[in-house]
Motif scaffolding. Structure first.
Motif, PDB file in Angstrom:
ATOM      1  N   MET A   1       5.817   2.077   0.688  1.00 44.90           N
ATOM      2  CA  MET A   1       5.153   0.696   0.797  1.00 44.90           C
ATOM      3  C   MET A   1       6.062  -0.216  -0.477  1.00 44.90           C
ATOM      4  O   MET A   1       4.943   0.223  -1.640  1.00 44.90           O
ATOM      5  CB  MET A   1       3.674   0.194   1.189  1.00 44.90           C
ATOM      6  N   ASN A   2       6.560  -1.622  -0.528  1.00 38.11           N
ATOM      7  CA  ASN A   2       6.685  -1.893  -2.442  1.00 38.11           C
ATOM      8  C   ASN A   2       5.618  -3.070  -2.235  1.00 38.11           C
ATOM      9  O   ASN A   2       4.664  -3.239  -1.615  1.00 38.11           O
ATOM     10  CB  ASN A   2       8.162  -2.339  -2.079  1.00 38.11           C
ATOM     11  N   LEU A   3       6.032  -3.525  -3.463  1.00 40.81           N
ATOM     12  CA  LEU A   3       4.654  -4.616  -3.801  1.00 40.81           C
ATOM     13  C   LEU A   3       4.679  -5.997  -3.322  1.00 40.81           C
ATOM     14  O   LEU A   3       3.870  -5.996  -2.709  1.00 40.81           O
ATOM     15  CB  LEU A   3       5.772  -5.443  -5.327  1.00 40.81           C
ATOM     16  N   LEU A   4       5.674  -6.566  -2.314  1.00 43.81           N
ATOM     17  CA  LEU A   4       6.020  -7.528  -1.340  1.00 43.81           C
ATOM     18  C   LEU A   4       4.908  -7.482  -0.235  1.00 43.81           C
ATOM     19  O   LEU A   4       4.367  -8.176  -0.495  1.00 43.81           O
ATOM     20  CB  LEU A   4       6.640  -7.961  -1.281  1.00 43.81           C
ATOM     21  N   GLN A   9      -0.609  -8.108   2.832  1.00 46.66           N
ATOM     22  CA  GLN A   9      -1.253  -6.913   3.273  1.00 46.66           C
ATOM     23  C   GLN A   9      -3.068  -8.061   2.946  1.00 46.66           C
ATOM     24  O   GLN A   9      -3.036  -7.811   3.747  1.00 46.66           O
ATOM     25  CB  GLN A   9      -0.951  -5.609   2.883  1.00 46.66           C
ATOM     26  N   PHE A  10      -2.746  -7.687   1.582  1.00 48.42           N
ATOM     27  CA  PHE A  10      -4.124  -8.059   1.133  1.00 48.42           C
ATOM     28  C   PHE A  10      -4.387  -9.747   1.200  1.00 48.42           C
ATOM     29  O   PHE A  10      -4.989  -9.664   1.666  1.00 48.42           O
ATOM     30  CB  PHE A  10      -3.822  -7.894  -0.608  1.00 48.42           C
ATOM     31  N   ALA A 192      -5.565  -7.825  -8.981  1.00 47.89           N
ATOM     32  CA  ALA A 192      -4.749  -7.361 -10.587  1.00 47.89           C
ATOM     33  C   ALA A 192      -3.957  -8.997 -10.830  1.00 47.89           C
ATOM     34  O   ALA A 192      -3.790  -9.595 -11.555  1.00 47.89           O
ATOM     35  CB  ALA A 192      -3.989  -6.623 -10.911  1.00 47.89           C
ATOM     36  N   LEU A 193      -3.141  -9.216  -9.182  1.00 48.21           N
ATOM     37  CA  LEU A 193      -2.739 -10.655  -9.704  1.00 48.21           C
ATOM     38  C   LEU A 193      -3.642 -11.681 -10.058  1.00 48.21           C
ATOM     39  O   LEU A 193      -3.091 -12.657 -10.346  1.00 48.21           O
ATOM     40  CB  LEU A 193      -1.866 -10.257  -8.650  1.00 48.21           C
ATOM     41  N   LEU A 194      -4.640 -11.591  -8.943  1.00 46.87           N
ATOM     42  CA  LEU A 194      -5.249 -12.813  -9.125  1.00 46.87           C
ATOM     43  C   LEU A 194      -5.759 -13.168 -10.080  1.00 46.87           C
ATOM     44  O   LEU A 194      -6.149 -14.030 -10.906  1.00 46.87           O
ATOM     45  CB  LEU A 194      -6.496 -12.864  -8.255  1.00 46.87           C
TER      46      LEU A 194
END
Length: 223
Positions: A1-4, A9-10, A192-194
């Motif tokens: 599964m890639n990053l996007l 999904q998140f 982590a992105l948040l």
């Protein structure tokens, strides 16, 4: 599964929209921890830094001690605080305050020390007391430096407040730590992105504050 795909999904998970595990709730927890830690750091470090900067005493020692304090491992401080005080707010606040206070101490001290000596002499020459010189001349002059220090401290605290999840206090770290524990990489990367987005937003906010912090008269004097 890639990053996007992981991010999709998140953010599409219904639990991220409502309830105790929603993004809004976790961001609120994260900001609460961070704001409380910054508040205590400001109360403890800024008055001392202003005093030392105005008197010019122990400025070198302040820089040296602050550098040493910033080298302390945050997770190690969390573990020590849990052992001493038990699981709770203290276990998070102690390391976060220890992280932010040295930055603010140096910023307050150096900001006041950088005040134009001619301005200080002129203020004393017209009869202002030392307290009035500090509040009416030195602090306005030091305000951009203070805000820059507060920006650095805020970003560091926001990034490090993920340790709160290690002692069960929530925040965005719950996504990161919980995702790693369950190998739910979509949750880990989303959390982590948040954290990154929150830190960037903080940077931009303080950039605006710093730009307009210095009064026009002192800005011309600096130029």
């Amino acid at each position: 599964m890639n990053l996007l795909s992981w991010l999709s999904q998140f953010f599409s998970d219904p639990d991220r929209r409502h309830g105790p595990d929603s993004i809004v709730h976790r961001v609120g927890e994260h900001l609460l921890f961070s704001g409380e830690a910054l508040g205590w750091a400001v109360l403890l470090a800024v008055p001392l830094g202003l005093l030392l900067g105005y008197t010019g005493k122990a400025a070198g020692l302040v820089t040296a001690l602050s550098g040493a304090a910033r080298a302390l491992p945050t997770l190690g401080l969390v573990t020590l605080a849990v052992l001493v005080a038990g699981v709770g707010d203290t276990a998070v606040l102690v390391p976060l305050v220890a992280l932010a206070a040295p930055v603010l101490l140096v910023a307050a001290c150096e900001g006041v020390r950088s005040t134009d000596p001619d301005l200080r002499d002129a203020a004393r020459g017209i009869g202002l007391t030392h307290r009035q010189v500090l509040w009416q001349v030195c602090i306005p002059w030091a305000l951009p430096t203070l805000l820059a220090g507060l920006r650095t401290a805020a970003v560091q605290v926001i990034a490090t407040a993920t340790v709160a999840s290690y002692v069960g206090l929530g925040g965005l770290g719950s996504y990161v730590v919980g995702g790693l524990a369950t190998r739910d990489y979509a949750q880990t990367i989303g959390g982590a992105l948040l954290v990154v987005l929150l830190a960037v937003a903080t940077q931009l906010l303080f950039a605006l504050l710093i730009r307009y912090a210095l009064p026009a008269g002192l800005r011309r004097a600096r130029d």
